[in-house]
Design an enzyme around this catalytic site. Structure first.
Site, PDB file in Angstrom:
ATOM      1  N   LYS A  44      11.047   9.975   2.019  1.00 16.93           N
ATOM      2  CA  LYS A  44      10.496   8.739   1.434  1.00 16.93           C
ATOM      3  C   LYS A  44      10.047   8.967  -0.007  1.00 16.93           C
ATOM      4  CE  LYS A  44       7.270   7.481   4.486  1.00 16.93           C
ATOM      5  NZ  LYS A  44       6.333   6.580   5.224  1.00 16.93           N
ATOM      6  N   LYS A  46       7.475  10.855  -0.806  1.00 19.73           N
ATOM      7  CA  LYS A  46       6.006  10.949  -0.783  1.00 19.73           C
ATOM      8  C   LYS A  46       5.586  12.375  -0.457  1.00 19.73           C
ATOM      9  CE  LYS A  46       4.056   6.513   0.599  1.00 19.73           C
ATOM     10  NZ  LYS A  46       3.181   5.849   1.583  1.00 19.73           N
TER      11      LYS A  46
HETATM   12  N1  C2G Z   1      -1.249  -1.076   3.986  1.00 21.06           N
HETATM   13  C1  C2G Z   1      -2.019  -2.233   3.850  1.00 21.06           C
HETATM   14  N2  C2G Z   1      -2.856  -2.341   2.796  1.00 21.06           N
HETATM   15  C2  C2G Z   1      -2.970  -1.334   1.889  1.00 21.06           C
HETATM   16  C3  C2G Z   1      -2.212  -0.159   2.047  1.00 21.06           C
HETATM   17  C4  C2G Z   1      -1.347  -0.050   3.116  1.00 21.06           C
HETATM   18  O1  C2G Z   1      -1.933  -3.159   4.671  1.00 21.06           O
HETATM   19  N3  C2G Z   1      -3.832  -1.491   0.831  1.00 21.06           N
HETATM   20  C5  C2G Z   1      -0.342  -0.986   5.130  1.00 21.06           C
HETATM   21  C6  C2G Z   1       1.122  -0.840   4.717  1.00 21.06           C
HETATM   22  O2  C2G Z   1       1.680  -2.114   4.426  1.00 21.06           O
HETATM   23  C7  C2G Z   1       1.735  -0.213   5.971  1.00 21.06           C
HETATM   24  C8  C2G Z   1       0.582   0.657   6.507  1.00 21.06           C
HETATM   25  O3  C2G Z   1      -0.624   0.178   5.874  1.00 21.06           O
HETATM   26  O4  C2G Z   1       2.043  -1.219   6.929  1.00 21.06           O
HETATM   27  C9  C2G Z   1       0.772   2.133   6.193  1.00 21.06           C
HETATM   28  O5  C2G Z   1       0.948   2.253   4.791  1.00 21.06           O
HETATM   29  P1  C2G Z   1       1.582   3.629   4.229  1.00 21.06           P
HETATM   30  O6  C2G Z   1       0.885   4.770   4.839  1.00 21.06           O
HETATM   31  O7  C2G Z   1       1.687   3.498   2.742  1.00 21.06           O
HETATM   32  O8  C2G Z   1       3.040   3.593   4.885  1.00 21.06           O
HETATM   33  P2  C2G Z   1       4.435   3.435   4.144  1.00 21.06           P
HETATM   34  O9  C2G Z   1       4.621   4.523   3.143  1.00 21.06           O
HETATM   35  O10 C2G Z   1       4.533   2.037   3.726  1.00 21.06           O
HETATM   36  O11 C2G Z   1       5.454   3.806   5.330  1.00 21.06           O
HETATM   37  O12 C2G Z   1       9.118   3.197   8.244  1.00 21.06           O
HETATM   38  C10 C2G Z   1       8.035   2.576   7.596  1.00 21.06           C
HETATM   39  C11 C2G Z   1       7.345   3.538   6.661  1.00 21.06           C
HETATM   40  O13 C2G Z   1       6.976   4.725   7.338  1.00 21.06           O
HETATM   41  C12 C2G Z   1       6.124   2.858   6.066  1.00 21.06           C
END
Ligand code: C2G
Length: 136
Positions: A44, A46
């Site tokens: 990803k 990250k």
């Molecule tokens: N999220 C949120 N508000 C934020 C930050 C994150 O609602 N301020 C939500 C994201 O939209 C996601 C969840 O928290 O639904 C996890 O966010 P991340 O850890 O950044 O995950 P991400 O990198 O988006 O990975 O297959 C899907 C991926 O693994 C998603």
């Protein structure tokens, strides 16, 4: 029992993550979280501060979370939905539309993202104050 599934990295756990998990759980009775492994995070683009194991322990301590499974690939979601009998797939709306293909398997819900907080912002703010966000 209505089963909900969601996925993410959940690094440097913050209230945006917690609110997502809280609202996802409120849609049903059982919440499964597909937690991105360190290897999948590399795919990803990250690099999490906390390891998979550390992030897993933190997620499992959250009252809204019932089960944490590893997320290793983009395309495991259909089989996870079937394996864990998920009724609803939930993601924050920064992913709006990206997983609509899963409507073939279950309900798909995008929840409003929590503004003003993100793992990236936390890292940037810490670095701006001279605190490096890399593990020693
Ligand atoms: N999220 C949120 N508000 C934020 C930050 C994150 O609602 N301020 C939500 C994201 O939209 C996601 C969840 O928290 O639904 C996890 O966010 P991340 O850890 O950044 O995950 P991400 O990198 O988006 O990975 O297959 C899907 C991926 O693994 C998603």
């Amino acid at each position: 029992m209505k089963r909900i599934i969601t996925y993410g990295t959940f690094d440097l756990l913050h209230w945006g993550h917690i609110r997502l998990l809280q609202r996802a759980k409120a849609l049903g009775d059982y919440l499964i979280v597909g937690l991105s492994t360190d290897e999948f995070n590399a795919i990803k683009g990250k690099k999490a501060y906390h390891s998979y194991e550390e992030r897993k322990v933190m997620l499992e301590s959250i009252r809204y979370v019932d089960l944490v499974i590893p997320e290793d690939t983009w395309d495991q979601k259909p089989s996870d939905i079937m394996t864990y009998k998920a009724d609803t797939f939930v993601m924050g709306d920064d992913w709006e539309g990206r997983f609509d293909d899963l409507k073939e398997y279950c309900e798909v819900v995008y929840l409003p993202r929590t503004e003003g907080v993100s793992t990236t912002k936390i890292k940037e703010d810490l670095e701006a104050h001279g605190m490096i966000c890399e593990k020693k």
